[in-house]
Design a protein around this motif. Structure first.
Motif, mmCIF file in Angstrom:
data_model
loop_
_atom_site.group_PDB
_atom_site.id
_atom_site.type_symbol
_atom_site.label_atom_id
_atom_site.label_comp_id
_atom_site.label_asym_id
_atom_site.label_seq_id
_atom_site.Cartn_x
_atom_site.Cartn_y
_atom_site.Cartn_z
ATOM 1 N N LYS A 144 12.179 3.621 0.434
ATOM 2 C CA LYS A 144 11.047 2.691 0.320
ATOM 3 C C LYS A 144 11.410 1.525 -0.603
ATOM 4 O O LYS A 144 11.000 0.383 -0.382
ATOM 5 C CB LYS A 144 9.815 3.420 -0.205
ATOM 6 N N GLY A 175 1.633 6.536 -7.219
ATOM 7 C CA GLY A 175 0.572 7.436 -7.654
ATOM 8 C C GLY A 175 0.439 7.431 -9.169
ATOM 9 O O GLY A 175 0.334 6.377 -9.800
ATOM 10 N N ASP A 176 0.479 8.607 -9.771
ATOM 11 C CA ASP A 176 0.400 8.747 -11.229
ATOM 12 C C ASP A 176 1.752 9.099 -11.837
ATOM 13 O O ASP A 176 1.822 9.570 -12.975
ATOM 14 C CB ASP A 176 -0.625 9.834 -11.598
ATOM 15 N N GLU A 198 2.234 1.756 -3.541
ATOM 16 C CA GLU A 198 1.178 2.210 -4.444
ATOM 17 C C GLU A 198 0.896 3.692 -4.252
ATOM 18 O O GLU A 198 0.663 4.422 -5.210
ATOM 19 C CB GLU A 198 -0.078 1.374 -4.224
ATOM 20 N N ARG A 199 0.919 4.138 -2.990
ATOM 21 C CA ARG A 199 0.748 5.578 -2.733
ATOM 22 C C ARG A 199 1.952 6.365 -3.247
ATOM 23 O O ARG A 199 1.804 7.476 -3.765
ATOM 24 C CB ARG A 199 0.553 5.824 -1.238
ATOM 25 N N THR A 200 3.136 5.803 -3.101
ATOM 26 C CA THR A 200 4.343 6.483 -3.568
ATOM 27 C C THR A 200 4.341 6.646 -5.085
ATOM 28 O O THR A 200 4.670 7.700 -5.610
ATOM 29 C CB THR A 200 5.598 5.692 -3.142
ATOM 30 N N ARG A 252 0.829 -1.205 0.000
ATOM 31 C CA ARG A 252 0.000 0.000 0.000
ATOM 32 C C ARG A 252 0.865 1.256 0.000
ATOM 33 O O ARG A 252 0.542 2.252 -0.666
ATOM 34 C CB ARG A 252 -0.926 -0.005 1.222
ATOM 35 N N ASP A 253 1.963 1.202 0.710
ATOM 36 C CA ASP A 253 2.860 2.359 0.777
ATOM 37 C C ASP A 253 3.470 2.650 -0.589
ATOM 38 O O ASP A 253 3.545 3.807 -1.028
ATOM 39 C CB ASP A 253 3.954 2.090 1.808
#
Length: 636
Positions: free
Chosen positions: A238, A223-224, A219-221, A216-217
């Motif tokens: 990360k 982003g687009d 995927e947030r990192t 999840r971390d």
């Protein structure tokens, strides 16, 4: 009193005497029994001071470490060179404990055996380096071995630290690509999801929990982000953290076959998703190609309204006396797109050496007739002459004369186009474009009837941009051929078998499947030869045979290849460059040198899906400051 004298005597012996001896030249106060310590003589040369007998000294093995004294009177300051040639200088104090305490500090054979990497680094200092520096290699006792041990320990720690640094090409090396880290993140996500789906991983709940948090971390990192520069500053940390977690997952997997099966299934699933996405992209592209942009629809409405507000005397073009002069350069253009037609005319006139000698014959449908006329009344093409006609005013063009017109209005064609249950439709959306139901697309086969008094004409499609003067086309000797066109057989799929059904005997017996195809879009037609060879009748014959669409699908190029079979003269390729409506890799030099460029394909320059890098070749012939374009919000 006697006891006090004894104490004072002992103090002198134990305190004062060593101080006196320490300042005596040639003696080292902190020397220890059994040590062999190099001292400096008055000539700054290294001389060993033997405290033990020679036999005791020889019994101690000298470590392979080169220690060099600096040019200083301080014998405790020594210098050594590490494996990379960098000086390592330290100031050490000689041990004052018992001789037995030195055993843990001496580089014994066992120590050398367990520190091969350290020994290798130490041995890189050669004797030649010692000579170059002007020093002699000293013999070393236990005290110097302690110093050497400290230095070898330092070298070992340095090697270990260097070993821990990521090597070039490792999993966390960013490489030279601008999206290298993003690729690594995505690769990590794939591997992480594989571990999460394996049954063996579920027996380690702590690992699963940690991995899910990191997924999840990441995927947030991500982003687009599409470039590494768009990632947050802590992205590298990360990346390393996830790599460590994945390493744990690799260690707990006893059987690699489960991972391989999962990755294979994931790969097959990804391939299927790509196939579905490509199919959807094709469908949406075909839909976009069939739609009329809102701005162009607005433009047509505004122009039509303005046209009918004019007096009849204001609705006529100038230079109408030139329309039938065979000595001039005549162009035929059939379109329902006002803006596209304007670009063709503007670009041709712009590059013409004598615009007044050029005449444009535009034919459109009833819906766009008023708009087309109004545009050229408001924006006349300089000194060139122009004519705009309505196809529905051609009374001679009817279903009794034209087989294709009869077929276009038939119920079977409507069922085929709209995929109704009464007819089997082609799954390829390419053949369900509205242009195939428009008679404007087939007018090119009726040029002698449209222009009865002309002997030669250049046909231009509405997705063409002219970049040079075209008058030389009228001087080309077609050698008895009817059609002058650029061949397109540079690639295998542009041959006859690409367009015609050679499984049908009528096609197989009359045509060569490997014959070179050619392009509509910019063609020179000899109308006199056309009439002599009855080309329109040949076209009608084959159209009648193809009523059930077994010889070819919809379109004008297949019947064109048949109609002008052995009647086409090949033009130089520089006259007409194609592919700007679908090919992202058209040669730039070919584009620049071409007399005309053609946006054939679905990605037309007036659509949002048009190829951006080719857009300027088209848009520079549009005056976006024109009042009708501004009112309809049409801009570049």
């Amino acid at each position: 009193m006697a006891r006090r004298k004894l104490v004072l005597f002992l103090l002198c012996v134990t305190v004062v005497a060593p101080i006196v001896l320490a300042i005596t030249p040639g003696f080292v106060a902190n020397s220890h029994f059994g040590d062999e310590i190099p001292i400096l003589s008055s000539r700054n040369e290294v001389e060993p001071l033997n405290v033990l007998p020679q036999e005791s000294v020889d019994a101690v093995k000298e470590p392979t470490w080169a220690v060099y004294p600096e040019n200083s009177s301080n014998s405790d300051h020594v210098s050594a060179k590490s494996s990379n040639g960098v000086d390592v200088s330290t100031t050490t104090e000689m041990p004052l404990g018992q001789s037995g305490q030195h055993k843990s500090r001496v580089l014994s054979e066992d120590t050398e055996g367990t520190n091969l990497q350290t020994k290798t680094v130490i041995q890189q200092v050669t004797k030649s380096e010692s000579k170059d520096d002007g020093f002699q290699k000293p013999e070393m006792g236990q005290g110097n071995k302690a110093t050497a041990f400290k230095k070898s320990t330092f070298a070992t720690e340095s090697v270990e630290q260097d070993h821990q640094k990521p090597e070039k090409g490792s999993n966390i090396d960013s490489g030279g690509m601008p999206d290298a880290k993003i690729r690594q993140f995505r690769d990590q996500l794939i591997r992480a999801k594989v571990f999460l789906s394996l049954a063996s991983s579920k027996t380690y709940p702590e690992f699963i929990r940690d991995l899910r948090v990191q997924v999840r971390d990441i995927e947030r990192t991500l982003g687009d982000a599409t470039l590494d520069s768009e990632l947050p500053k802590n992205a590298h940390e990360k990346l390393k953290a996830m790599e460590q977690t994945l390493l744990k997952g690799k260690q707990i997997q006893e059987d690699c076959s489960a991972v391989i099966k999962k990755l294979r299934a994931s790969y097959q699933s990804a391939e299927e998703q790509v196939r579905v996405q490509k199919k959807q992209e094709l469908f949406l592209t075909q839909v976009a190609a069939k739609t009329l942009p809102r701005g162009l629809h607005c433009l047509s409405l505004h122009l039509t309204t303005q046209y009918y507000s004019l007096d009849s005397s204001q609705q006529q073009f100038q230079h109408q006396e030139r329309l039938e002069d065979p000595k001039l350069y005549h162009y035929a253009l059939f379109s329902d797109n006002v803006l596209a037609t304007a670009v063709v005319v503007n670009s041709t006139v712009f590059h013409a050496k004598n615009p007044k000698n050029h005449v444009f014959h535009v034919v459109t449908d009833r819906l766009n007739y008023a708009a087309m006329k109004m545009w050229f009344l408001a924006n006349p093409p300089g000194n060139a002459a122009i004519q705009v006609q309505n196809v529905e005013e051609f009374t001679w063009l009817n279903s009794s004369y034209s087989p294709v017109l009869k077929q276009l209005g038939s119920q079977s064609m409507i069922d085929f186009y709209f995929r109704l249950h009464r007819a089997k439709s082609d799954a390829n959306l390419k053949f369900r474009n509205p242009k195939y139901l428009s008679i404007l697309n087939h007018l090119r086969f009726y040029l002698p009837e449209i222009l009865p008094k002309l002997s030669k004409v250049v046909f231009l499609d509405d997705d063409v941009v002219v970049q040079k003067d075209l008058t030389s086309l009228w001087t080309i000797d077609l050698k008895g051929k009817v059609n002058g066109a650029v061949e397109t057989c540079g690639e295998s799929f542009h041959r006859f078998d690409r367009y015609l059904n050679f499984s049908n005997p009528l096609i197989a017996e009359n045509f060569d499947p490997h014959a070179c195809g050619w392009a509509f879009g910019m063609n020179v037609f000899d109308l006199d030869e056309w009439r002599k060879q009855n080309i329109t009748d040949i076209y009608h014959h084959w159209q009648t045979l193809n009523e059930d669409r077994l010889l070819w699908k919809l379109g004008t190029l297949p019947p064109g290849l048949i109609t002008f079979w052995k009647r086409t003269y090949p033009l130089d390729r520089s006259w007409h460059v194609l592919g700007l409506g679908y090919n992202l890799n058209v040669n730039q030099q070919d584009i620049e040198e071409a007399a005309a460029i053609h946006y054939n394909g679905n990605m037309k320059p007036w659509l949002e899906i048009g190829i951006a890098k080719y857009h300027n070749y088209w848009s520079k012939y549009v005056n976006y400051d024109q009042v009708y374009l501004r009112d309809c919000n049409i801009n570049s």
